[in-house]
Design an enzyme around this catalytic site. Structure first.
Site, short mmCIF file in Angstrom:
data_model
loop_
_atom_site.label_atom_id
_atom_site.label_comp_id
_atom_site.label_asym_id
_atom_site.label_seq_id
_atom_site.Cartn_x
_atom_site.Cartn_y
_atom_site.Cartn_z
N ASP A 8 -9.69 -1.14 4.87
CA ASP A 8 -8.57 -0.77 4.00
C ASP A 8 -7.60 -1.96 3.99
O ASP A 8 -7.91 -3.06 4.51
CB ASP A 8 -7.93 0.56 4.44
N HIS A 9 -6.41 -1.73 3.43
CA HIS A 9 -5.44 -2.82 3.31
C HIS A 9 -4.96 -3.31 4.68
O HIS A 9 -4.57 -4.46 4.82
CB HIS A 9 -4.25 -2.37 2.46
N CYS A 65 -9.49 -1.16 9.84
CA CYS A 65 -8.25 -0.66 9.25
C CYS A 65 -7.12 -1.16 10.14
O CYS A 65 -7.33 -2.09 10.92
CB CYS A 65 -8.27 0.86 9.07
N GLY A 68 -8.17 0.60 13.44
CA GLY A 68 -9.60 0.88 13.62
C GLY A 68 -9.87 2.36 13.85
O GLY A 68 -11.03 2.79 13.81
N GLY A 70 -8.64 5.32 12.17
CA GLY A 70 -8.93 6.18 11.01
C GLY A 70 -10.28 5.88 10.40
O GLY A 70 -11.06 6.79 10.07
N ASN A 99 -24.23 3.56 23.79
CA ASN A 99 -24.19 4.41 22.59
C ASN A 99 -25.11 3.91 21.49
O ASN A 99 -25.26 4.56 20.47
CB ASN A 99 -22.77 4.49 22.01
N ARG A 109 -4.33 -4.71 12.81
CA ARG A 109 -2.95 -4.84 13.27
C ARG A 109 -2.85 -4.82 14.79
O ARG A 109 -1.75 -4.92 15.34
CB ARG A 109 -2.09 -3.69 12.70
N ARG A 132 -31.72 6.80 30.16
CA ARG A 132 -30.91 8.03 30.11
C ARG A 132 -29.98 8.05 28.90
O ARG A 132 -29.59 9.11 28.42
CB ARG A 132 -30.12 8.21 31.40
N ARG A 136 -28.95 10.91 25.26
CA ARG A 136 -27.59 11.23 24.81
C ARG A 136 -27.36 10.78 23.37
O ARG A 136 -26.69 11.46 22.59
CB ARG A 136 -26.57 10.57 25.76
C1 RB5 Z 1 -2.72 2.34 6.88
O1 RB5 Z 1 -1.33 2.18 6.83
C2 RB5 Z 1 -3.13 2.77 8.27
O2 RB5 Z 1 -2.78 4.09 8.47
C3 RB5 Z 1 -4.61 2.57 8.45
O3 RB5 Z 1 -4.94 1.23 8.23
C4 RB5 Z 1 -5.20 2.90 9.81
O4 RB5 Z 1 -4.49 2.29 10.84
C5 RB5 Z 1 -5.46 4.32 10.06
O5 RB5 Z 1 -6.00 4.73 11.12
#
Ligand code: RB5
Length: 143
Positions: A8-9, A65, A68, A70, A99, A109, A132, A136
């Site tokens: 995303d942005h 994101c 990371g 969301g 995993n 960020r 093992r 899982r």
């Molecule tokens: C976007 O502002 C922000 O919510 C998204 O990039 C992310 O951090 C969500 O988990």
């Protein structure tokens, strides 16, 4: 090997840096966007990358994101995807060893590009341990 990328942005700059890094490693990439700072919805991008991996269009996927978090939640909604959110080299190593993560998520960020490349390399260069852990992973895939 083909690696699908999406962000995303909040993660697109890191995604672009990862893309360059993968190209330097001579790995083919499929970039599913986004490609600007314009606000977009991370669930759409996490889903698109996860579907590319689940369908076999890509072997592995990397999503970014802001944190990371969301975009990893979104990716993990797609059956067959095991997306590990990685904030350290140790997490990257363990999410492959234990995993067999077929995707990782990174925070644009929260993680520097330098650390992100170390994380990507650790994940790519580590083998799944099986044993093992296979049982899982099978349990995860059956959910
Ligand atoms: C976007 O502002 C922000 O919510 C998204 O990039 C992310 O951090 C969500 O988990």
């Amino acid at each position: 090997m083909i690696i699908a990328l999406a962000a995303d942005h909040g993660g697109y700059e890191l995604k672009n840096a990862v893309k360059e890094h993968l190209k330097e490693r001579k790995i083919k990439v499929v970039d599913l966007g986004t490609n600007s700072a314009d606000s977009v919805d991370y669930p759409e991008y996490g889903k698109a990358c996860a579907e590319a991996v689940a369908s076999g269009k890509a072997d592995l996927g990397i999503v970014c994101c802001g944190t990371g978090i969301g975009i990893s939640i979104a990716a993990n909604k797609v059956k067959g995807v095991r997306c590990g959110l990685c904030t350290s080299v140790e997490m990257a190593t363990l999410t492959k060893q234990h995993n067999n993560a077929n995707m990782i998520a990174l925070g644009g960020r929260t993680t520097t590009p330098e650390l992100a490349m170390e994380i990507v390399d650790a994940w790519l260069d580590t083998e799944f341990e099986g044993g093992r852990h296979q049982r899982r992973v099978d349990m995860l895939d059956a959910m």
